[in-house]
Design a protein around this motif. Structure first.
Motif, mmCIF file in Angstrom:
data_model
loop_
_atom_site.group_PDB
_atom_site.id
_atom_site.type_symbol
_atom_site.label_atom_id
_atom_site.label_comp_id
_atom_site.label_asym_id
_atom_site.label_seq_id
_atom_site.Cartn_x
_atom_site.Cartn_y
_atom_site.Cartn_z
ATOM 1 N N SER A 72 -5.833 -2.775 0.231
ATOM 2 C CA SER A 72 -4.725 -4.021 0.307
ATOM 3 C C SER A 72 -5.493 -5.049 1.209
ATOM 4 O O SER A 72 -5.405 -6.342 0.962
ATOM 5 C CB SER A 72 -3.514 -3.811 0.777
ATOM 6 N N GLY A 94 0.391 -3.423 -5.767
ATOM 7 C CA GLY A 94 0.237 -2.354 -4.906
ATOM 8 C C GLY A 94 -1.122 -1.942 -5.005
ATOM 9 O O GLY A 94 -1.895 -1.813 -5.813
ATOM 10 N N PHE A 95 -1.589 -0.811 -3.794
ATOM 11 C CA PHE A 95 -2.813 -0.316 -3.800
ATOM 12 C C PHE A 95 -2.734 1.203 -3.161
ATOM 13 O O PHE A 95 -1.681 1.289 -2.350
ATOM 14 C CB PHE A 95 -3.754 -1.110 -2.804
ATOM 15 N N GLU A 96 -3.607 1.930 -3.364
ATOM 16 C CA GLU A 96 -3.448 3.473 -3.046
ATOM 17 C C GLU A 96 -3.632 3.354 -1.495
ATOM 18 O O GLU A 96 -2.922 4.374 -0.933
ATOM 19 C CB GLU A 96 -4.603 4.110 -3.663
ATOM 20 N N HIS A 97 -4.601 2.598 -0.955
ATOM 21 C CA HIS A 97 -4.838 3.015 0.638
ATOM 22 C C HIS A 97 -4.538 1.544 1.349
ATOM 23 O O HIS A 97 -4.915 0.323 0.637
ATOM 24 C CB HIS A 97 -6.237 3.465 0.758
ATOM 25 N N THR A 153 0.962 -1.231 -0.042
ATOM 26 C CA THR A 153 0.058 -0.015 0.050
ATOM 27 C C THR A 153 0.912 1.140 0.028
ATOM 28 O O THR A 153 1.913 1.258 0.602
ATOM 29 C CB THR A 153 -0.975 -0.017 1.296
ATOM 30 N N ARG A 154 0.379 2.196 -0.773
ATOM 31 C CA ARG A 154 1.132 3.396 -0.887
ATOM 32 C C ARG A 154 1.426 4.182 0.551
ATOM 33 O O ARG A 154 2.227 4.908 0.767
ATOM 34 C CB ARG A 154 0.628 4.398 -1.978
ATOM 35 N N THR A 155 0.262 4.260 1.476
ATOM 36 C CA THR A 155 0.238 4.935 2.528
ATOM 37 C C THR A 155 1.004 4.330 3.589
ATOM 38 O O THR A 155 1.468 5.006 4.612
ATOM 39 C CB THR A 155 -1.058 5.065 3.205
#
Length: 306
Positions: free
Chosen positions: A241, A234-237, A209-211
């Motif tokens: 995920s 990968g996922f944004e938040h 995850t990006r965060t």
């Protein structure tokens, strides 16, 4: 006959005027950060506005409050005296405002800001219990992560201590973060399970995850496993995920409070358990919570739920 306390009202000896509150706020922020640019960003002003306010304050008092060296500023002895007084005064104002807001919650809903995934997966499912226990408290929940300002209408906030917040904020620890790899029960083939030990297979698909890009590395260090770089989807938040893990797309790092309901219901499993990663979640307020206010009631409830 005149007593010693009598005198010319216009005499400088009787001048009890205070500098402007804006000038004192600019000075306090600059003194706390020892940086005019950071103070300006905190107060949503320009660097020039903060610099001018401090200069006018110095001219009014007739003393230098900062030593200016290149791009840094350092408090003088007079500056330190004033900084302690102003910080103490602003803290008293914040405490009074916080107490008034939390005692007069009926005038408007109190605003509680919470990190988005924690809000969706942990707080909201439990919120009806808080409302049942405290029907007199009206509170508005909003999603927000990272830095924030109480000056923007937020009364309380729940954050993980993975970023620095101002020293003036009051923090009450809610729980320690515990993390571990999680996946669907029918995807246990991604783990090497032997008597007495369980390990993730090298070809297991990892979800990122990006965060929280370092979640896998932080878990490996905390759990005592070798740190290895692994590619994966990968996922944004973080929320995405975890949903991807529920969908069977791979193995995600799951913080206990974010996956507890899914683990207890059997939707997800954690073959390697959970370990503390050294971080904590805190309830933040602009000042210490009054003992019988809405903030203290919320704090007690949050701790009972953790």
């Amino acid at each position: 006959m005149f007593s010693d306390k009598d005198g010319d009202p216009g005499s400088p000896l009787n001048d009890t005027r205070l500098p402007s509150l804006m000038a004192l706020r600019c000075f306090e922020a600059a003194a706390r950060r020892e940086n005019f640019s950071q103070a300006a960003a905190e107060l949503h002003l320009t660097h020039g506005a903060v610099s001018r306010a401090v200069r006018l304050l110095e001219d009014e008092l007739g003393v230098a409050l900062f030593e200016r060296r290149s791009r840094r500023v350092f408090l003088t002895d007079s500056g330190r005296i004033l900084a302690r007084a102003v910080a103490g005064g602003l803290d008293l104002i914040r405490q009074a405002v916080e107490e008034i807001r939390l005692r007069a919650g009926q005038d408007r809903p109190l605003v509680l800001s919470c990190e988005p995934t924690l809000l969706m997966r942990w707080l909201i499912p439990r919120w009806p219990d808080f409302q049942a226990q405290h029907p007199e408290i009206e509170m508005h929940l909003i999603a927000g992560g990272g830095e924030f300002s109480f000056a923007k209408g937020i009364d309380l906030a729940i954050r993980r201590n993975d970023f620095p917040w101002p020293e003036s904020y009051h923090a009450e620890t809610l729980f320690t973060e515990k993390v571990g790899p999680v996946c669907r029960p029918d995807r246990l083939e991604w783990f090497e399970i032997k008597e007495g030990s369980t390990s993730l297979k090298p070809d297991a698909p990892q979800l990122h995850t990006r965060t929280r890009p370092d979640a896998w590395q932080e878990w490996a260090v905390a759990a005592g496993y070798p740190v290895r770089q692994a590619l994966g989807q990968g996922f944004e938040h973080f929320y995405f995920s975890l949903q991807a893990a529920v969908a069977g797309l791979g193995v995600a790092i799951g913080p206990w409070h974010l996956v507890r309901d899914d683990v207890q219901s059997g939707v997800l499993v954690a073959p390697q358990g959970f370990v503390e990663d050294g971080s904590q979640y805190c309830l933040l307020s602009p000042a210490p919570l009054s003992s019988d206010g809405a903030g203290s009631k919320l704090l007690a409830w949050l701790r009972s739920m953790s």
